[in-house]
Design a protein around this motif. Sequence first.
Motif, short mmCIF file in Angstrom:
data_model
loop_
_atom_site.label_atom_id
_atom_site.label_comp_id
_atom_site.label_asym_id
_atom_site.label_seq_id
_atom_site.Cartn_x
_atom_site.Cartn_y
_atom_site.Cartn_z
N PHE A 58 -43.82 -58.36 48.25
CA PHE A 58 -44.81 -59.38 48.57
C PHE A 58 -44.56 -60.69 47.84
CE2 PHE A 58 -47.48 -56.69 51.03
CZ PHE A 58 -47.40 -55.43 50.46
N ALA A 59 -43.29 -61.05 47.69
CA ALA A 59 -42.99 -62.31 47.02
C ALA A 59 -43.60 -63.46 47.83
CB ALA A 59 -41.48 -62.50 46.91
N TYR A 99 -49.64 -63.79 37.66
CA TYR A 99 -48.20 -63.65 37.49
C TYR A 99 -47.42 -64.61 38.40
CZ TYR A 99 -43.47 -61.96 37.81
OH TYR A 99 -42.10 -61.91 37.81
N GLN A 100 -46.42 -65.25 37.82
CA GLN A 100 -45.46 -66.02 38.60
C GLN A 100 -44.07 -65.68 38.07
OE1 GLN A 100 -46.27 -70.23 38.88
NE2 GLN A 100 -47.46 -69.74 40.67
N PRO A 101 -43.05 -65.62 38.94
CA PRO A 101 -41.70 -65.34 38.44
C PRO A 101 -41.27 -66.41 37.44
CG PRO A 101 -41.76 -65.31 40.84
CD PRO A 101 -43.09 -65.80 40.38
N ARG A 135 -43.83 -60.82 30.01
CA ARG A 135 -44.95 -60.63 30.94
C ARG A 135 -44.63 -59.55 31.96
NH1 ARG A 135 -47.43 -66.55 32.50
NH2 ARG A 135 -47.44 -67.31 30.37
N GLU A 136 -43.38 -59.56 32.46
CA GLU A 136 -42.99 -58.56 33.46
C GLU A 136 -43.07 -57.15 32.87
OE1 GLU A 136 -41.60 -61.45 33.07
OE2 GLU A 136 -41.21 -62.33 35.06
N TYR A 149 -46.67 -56.03 32.46
CA TYR A 149 -47.27 -55.71 33.75
C TYR A 149 -46.76 -54.37 34.27
CZ TYR A 149 -49.84 -57.41 37.87
OH TYR A 149 -50.76 -57.61 38.87
N ARG A 187 -45.75 -54.60 41.43
CA ARG A 187 -44.91 -54.80 42.62
C ARG A 187 -45.67 -55.61 43.67
NH1 ARG A 187 -44.73 -52.43 47.32
NH2 ARG A 187 -46.29 -50.92 46.64
N ILE A 188 -46.93 -55.29 43.85
CA ILE A 188 -47.74 -56.01 44.85
C ILE A 188 -47.92 -57.47 44.45
CG2 ILE A 188 -50.07 -56.14 45.86
CD1 ILE A 188 -50.05 -53.00 45.54
N SER A 189 -47.95 -57.75 43.16
CA SER A 189 -48.10 -59.14 42.69
C SER A 189 -46.80 -59.92 42.73
CB SER A 189 -48.62 -59.15 41.25
OG SER A 189 -49.95 -58.69 41.22
N GLY A 190 -45.71 -59.25 43.16
CA GLY A 190 -44.45 -59.97 43.28
C GLY A 190 -43.49 -59.76 42.13
N VAL A 191 -43.83 -58.88 41.17
CA VAL A 191 -42.90 -58.59 40.08
C VAL A 191 -41.73 -57.78 40.67
CG1 VAL A 191 -42.56 -57.40 37.88
CG2 VAL A 191 -44.74 -58.53 38.35
#
Lengths: 221, 271
Positions: A71-72, A103-105, B149-150, B153, B162-166
């Motif tokens: 879900f990026a 959260y942001q990459p 942070r990763e 999480y 994973r759903i948040s884009g990590v």
Amino acid sequence: MKIVSIKDLTFRYVDVPVLKKVNLDIRQGDYAILTGENGSGKSTLLKVLLGELSPQQGTAEVFGKDPVRGFARIKIGYVPQNSIYRNQSFPATVEEIMMTGLYQPIWRRKFSGKMCRKQIMHALTELEMEEFSKHRIGELSGGQQQRVMLARALEGNPELLILDEPTAGMDTVSLKSLCQVLDRRNREQKLTIIIVTHGNTGDFVGAGRFLKAEEGRILEL
Amino acid sequence: MKILQYGFMQRAFLVGILLAVITPCIGITIVLKRTSMIGDALSHASLAGVALGLLLGINPVLGAGIICIIAALGIEGIRKKIPRYAEMAIAIVMSAGIGLAGVLSGFVKNGANFNSFLFGSIVSISQGELLLVCIVSVFVLVMLMLFYRELFYVGFDENAARISGVPVRRINFLFTILTALTVSIASRTVGALIVSSMLVVPVACGMQLGKSYRNTLLSAIAVALSTTVAGLFLSYYTGLKPGGTIVLLEVACFLILAAVKTVRNRFDGRK
């Protein structure tokens, strides 16, 4: 705009069919409640939407994309079912857990700490949990923890919010607060909401679609 | 202070301090992901790498590192195949590692060199090994800080992450590599039988002290640093094995902190 599009979805655990040719569209702004008995397929449907499971037949798309691929760049807020149990012993404060909702990459990280804290406090205030920001998550009651998890799901302004059994372990005050916030967000921001619940669907003021999982099919009531 | 005039003790303190910083950073994620035994599996597997290195005439720390990475990837691979019994992956790899180490050690000519990896020899670190530990430690620390942070999480809720884009798979892969590197350099210094204690016990101490994740981590590092320094001093003046001394101090620290917390909770309850 279709947020969720499911076509002829079939899923089996080994040889046991759990979802049978399910067809379902969720549009932007829909506030849908999905109920069903244990084993009716509602949890499996949720897992397919969240990309945890891949269907054997048919397709499931969230924002036009296969959820299994991730879900990026898509904003989805999600409150899992067992979050309370998991939270009991996790050594983190409410504020630290709220940070995960923003959260942001690493290559896109631009929020300063100050701005993050502002967003966190705004989200906690909406759920009347601002005084607990420095408390350890395990110190809160079940209902308070669920409110924190909802605040975390909402703080990033998601376009789709998925709640799995949000009323489990919730006290009356927390439940009322949760339902008011969901109703307001749906009306004012056209937030698309999907709630899976065993509980009383009447609690969710403002819900417009009522779905029932029954023997692998999803029926609209 | 006379102890610090000796080159071997200076190297021992430097290595000890570097490890005391990185092992709790790795350990906190291991503990929160409930894979505390992974340190044991990797350290036992590292012995196979040491034996292989000694047999092939290459640096045994390098051998330990390579085998550790293979073992760590093996654990991840097996875990994906049998997710319901994920902890079995650790047991399988540990069994393979220790079996291989047992067989290969029979061919190693210099048994004393192999045995030194069981309980480590922090006071006999060469300049080359010191440089290797420094490079690996700095690399591990930089990676852990970049992906703080990763890792938090993923430790909290892998699915929600994973759903948040990590990029959960990539983060898990990176963390596996960092764990393997840490275990391999720590095996040389404090010993393969002791490494997993250094990953877990300071974190257990930190959890008695910290009110937040950050404070838990910082407390764990503080405990690891103080017990490492105290352990090295104690071992120098009493002749005790440094690796074992450090771990016993950590365990004593945990018992004291747990007892104080229990007494404090009872006292607060009575109020």
